[in-house]
Design a protein around this motif. Structure first.
Motif, short mmCIF file in Angstrom:
data_model
loop_
_atom_site.label_atom_id
_atom_site.label_comp_id
_atom_site.label_asym_id
_atom_site.label_seq_id
_atom_site.Cartn_x
_atom_site.Cartn_y
_atom_site.Cartn_z
N ALA A 197 31.67 82.74 65.31
CA ALA A 197 31.12 83.93 65.40
C ALA A 197 29.53 83.93 65.29
CB ALA A 197 31.39 84.55 63.85
N ARG A 198 28.84 82.84 64.77
CA ARG A 198 27.56 82.76 64.89
C ARG A 198 27.18 82.47 66.34
NH1 ARG A 198 26.82 79.00 59.56
NH2 ARG A 198 26.78 80.76 58.01
N ALA A 199 28.03 81.64 67.12
CA ALA A 199 27.61 81.62 68.61
C ALA A 199 27.74 82.46 69.43
CB ALA A 199 28.50 80.08 69.02
N HIS A 200 28.63 83.39 69.09
CA HIS A 200 28.92 85.00 69.90
C HIS A 200 28.42 85.94 69.02
CE1 HIS A 200 31.49 81.45 71.26
NE2 HIS A 200 31.53 82.01 72.32
N ALA A 201 27.32 86.00 68.39
CA ALA A 201 27.09 87.02 67.42
C ALA A 201 26.59 88.14 68.22
CB ALA A 201 25.82 86.50 66.65
N PRO A 202 26.78 89.54 67.47
CA PRO A 202 27.13 89.55 66.35
C PRO A 202 28.62 89.74 66.27
CG PRO A 202 26.44 91.69 67.39
CD PRO A 202 26.02 90.59 68.56
N MET A 203 29.39 89.15 65.22
CA MET A 203 30.69 89.38 65.19
C MET A 203 30.87 89.01 63.51
SD MET A 203 32.54 86.67 67.83
CE MET A 203 34.18 87.58 67.66
N ARG A 204 31.86 89.78 62.92
CA ARG A 204 32.31 89.87 61.56
C ARG A 204 33.83 88.97 61.55
NH1 ARG A 204 30.18 95.67 59.30
NH2 ARG A 204 28.17 94.96 58.42
N LEU A 205 33.74 88.62 60.16
CA LEU A 205 35.15 87.83 60.08
C LEU A 205 35.93 88.52 58.92
CD1 LEU A 205 36.45 85.09 60.30
CD2 LEU A 205 35.02 84.03 58.66
N TYR A 206 37.14 88.66 59.23
CA TYR A 206 37.87 89.24 58.38
C TYR A 206 39.30 88.45 58.19
CZ TYR A 206 35.19 93.82 59.02
OH TYR A 206 34.19 94.54 58.78
N THR A 207 39.82 88.27 56.80
CA THR A 207 41.19 87.94 56.50
C THR A 207 41.94 89.04 56.47
OG1 THR A 207 40.53 87.74 54.09
CG2 THR A 207 40.53 85.62 55.30
N ALA A 208 43.11 89.09 56.50
CA ALA A 208 44.07 90.07 56.68
C ALA A 208 45.37 89.66 55.98
CB ALA A 208 44.22 90.80 58.14
N MET A 209 45.95 90.70 55.44
CA MET A 209 47.55 90.52 55.12
C MET A 209 48.39 91.84 55.60
SD MET A 209 47.29 88.89 51.47
CE MET A 209 48.99 89.03 51.16
N SER A 210 49.78 91.58 55.90
CA SER A 210 50.52 92.60 56.28
C SER A 210 51.59 92.96 55.36
CB SER A 210 51.00 92.42 57.57
OG SER A 210 52.08 93.21 58.14
N PHE A 220 31.91 84.12 52.33
CA PHE A 220 31.44 84.37 53.64
C PHE A 220 30.79 85.70 53.84
CE2 PHE A 220 35.18 81.68 53.59
CZ PHE A 220 35.00 80.61 54.36
N ARG A 221 29.63 85.69 54.35
CA ARG A 221 28.60 86.96 54.32
C ARG A 221 29.13 87.72 55.42
NH1 ARG A 221 21.92 86.57 55.21
NH2 ARG A 221 21.61 88.59 54.93
N SER A 222 28.79 89.22 55.02
CA SER A 222 29.42 90.24 56.03
C SER A 222 30.82 90.04 56.30
CB SER A 222 28.44 90.32 57.09
OG SER A 222 27.10 90.44 56.72
N SER A 223 31.65 89.68 55.44
CA SER A 223 33.13 89.55 55.52
C SER A 223 33.87 90.42 55.01
CB SER A 223 33.48 88.06 55.43
OG SER A 223 33.48 87.74 54.12
N GLY A 224 34.93 90.55 55.11
CA GLY A 224 36.13 91.42 54.39
C GLY A 224 37.41 91.16 54.37
N VAL A 225 38.20 92.10 53.99
CA VAL A 225 39.52 91.90 54.25
C VAL A 225 40.36 93.15 54.68
CG1 VAL A 225 41.84 91.60 52.67
CG2 VAL A 225 39.73 90.39 51.97
N LEU A 226 41.25 93.09 55.53
CA LEU A 226 42.08 94.11 56.02
C LEU A 226 43.40 93.97 55.80
CD1 LEU A 226 40.73 93.80 59.91
CD2 LEU A 226 40.05 95.36 57.83
N LEU A 227 44.03 95.27 56.00
CA LEU A 227 45.52 95.45 55.61
C LEU A 227 46.16 95.98 56.62
CD1 LEU A 227 45.50 96.62 51.94
CD2 LEU A 227 46.04 94.32 52.58
N PHE A 228 47.59 95.57 56.82
CA PHE A 228 48.20 96.06 58.03
C PHE A 228 49.43 96.54 57.56
CE2 PHE A 228 45.64 93.05 60.52
CZ PHE A 228 44.91 93.85 61.26
#
Length: 264
Positions: A57-70, A98-106
């Protein structure tokens, strides 16, 4: 906990594909990397993959990182313990690393459906990258999960690209061989390898749940503390009076009283 449960209650596996960000997570926008899993429990291998994705993500900024569960899983055993709610709470704690990261739900389990869910629910997202281990790309390319595999994959790759980390002995060479198969070559441009140190390739969440020898060396501190305090992966204990005491069952009952409903 209430905010997490409220978000979970909005997910209907029978409804249209839906993606929701967990309370406290930054609203997804721009380019994002999404690591979907059961995280039962999160391991040092999961963290290592996230760190590699963060470098990408840093090499292809800006990108944000998320984990996710379904709420709907594919090829996974039915999980009754720990609660979905507890696993999400634990995952939220880990993502603070992880800075500027979050969690998604599906509400859907297939990646093609999750890509659609992001497009429909999160209109400010531009590019989607799904992070996964080698076992998942094998699953994605397996025709038995689809009525029309190529049509479904065309839909997926119209929306997303895949970052694939090694698993066990299956490294970049195995991924290359998989993508060289005639039925897969047309999709190879959308799939790229992600490096992962050999140290993490053999870590198994199953071994951790069973608390096999040395399992403590394969989990983050937050996970060890959760396992110790909740006893979510332990059998009921027989006390001195001969009665069995289910500590995690007591936790579930306490959460039910706190939330005013049966927690997920």
């Amino acid at each position: 906990m209430r905010g997490i449960q409220h978000t979970l209650d909005q997910l209907d596996p029978r409804g249209e594909p839906l993606a929701l960000s967990l309370p406290g997570s930054p609203t997804p926008e721009g380019n994002i990397i999404v690591f979907t899993g059961s995280f039962n429990p999160p391991t040092l291998a999961h963290l290592a993959m996230l760190k590699q994705a963060q470098q990408y993500a840093r090499a292809h900024a800006p990108m944000r990182l998320y984990t996710a569960m379904s709420k709907q899983t594919v090829d996974k055993e039915s999980v009754t313990r720990p609660l979905f709610l507890d696993r999400l709470e634990l995952l939220t704690r880990l993502m603070r690393r992880f800075r500027s990261s979050g969690v998604l739900l599906f509400n859907r389990g297939l990646y093609a459906e999750q890509a659609l869910a992001i497009r429909h629910s999160l209109p400010n997202v531009r590019a989607i990258y799904f992070l996964m281990g080698f076992d998942k790309i094998v699953q994605i390319l397996d025709p038995r999960y689809y009525e029309d595999r190529d049509k479904a994959l065309e839909g997926l790759f119209a929306q997303a690209r895949l970052l694939v980390a090694p698993r066990g002995n299956d490294g970049p060479e195995a991924l290359h061989a998989l993508l060289e198969r005639p039925e897969n070559t047309r999709f190879a441009a959308y799939i790229q390898p992600l490096t992962l140190n050999n140290t993490y390739r053999e870590i198994s969440a199953t071994h951790i749940r069973r608390q096999d020898q040395g399992y403590e060396q394969a989990i983050p501190r937050e996970v060890w503390e959760f396992m110790w305090h909740t006893r979510a992966y332990m059998q009921p204990l027989r006390e001195r009076n001969g009665c069995l005491r289910d500590y995690y069952g007591e936790r579930v009952q306490a959460l039910s009283r706190l939330l005013g409903t049966q927690p997920t």
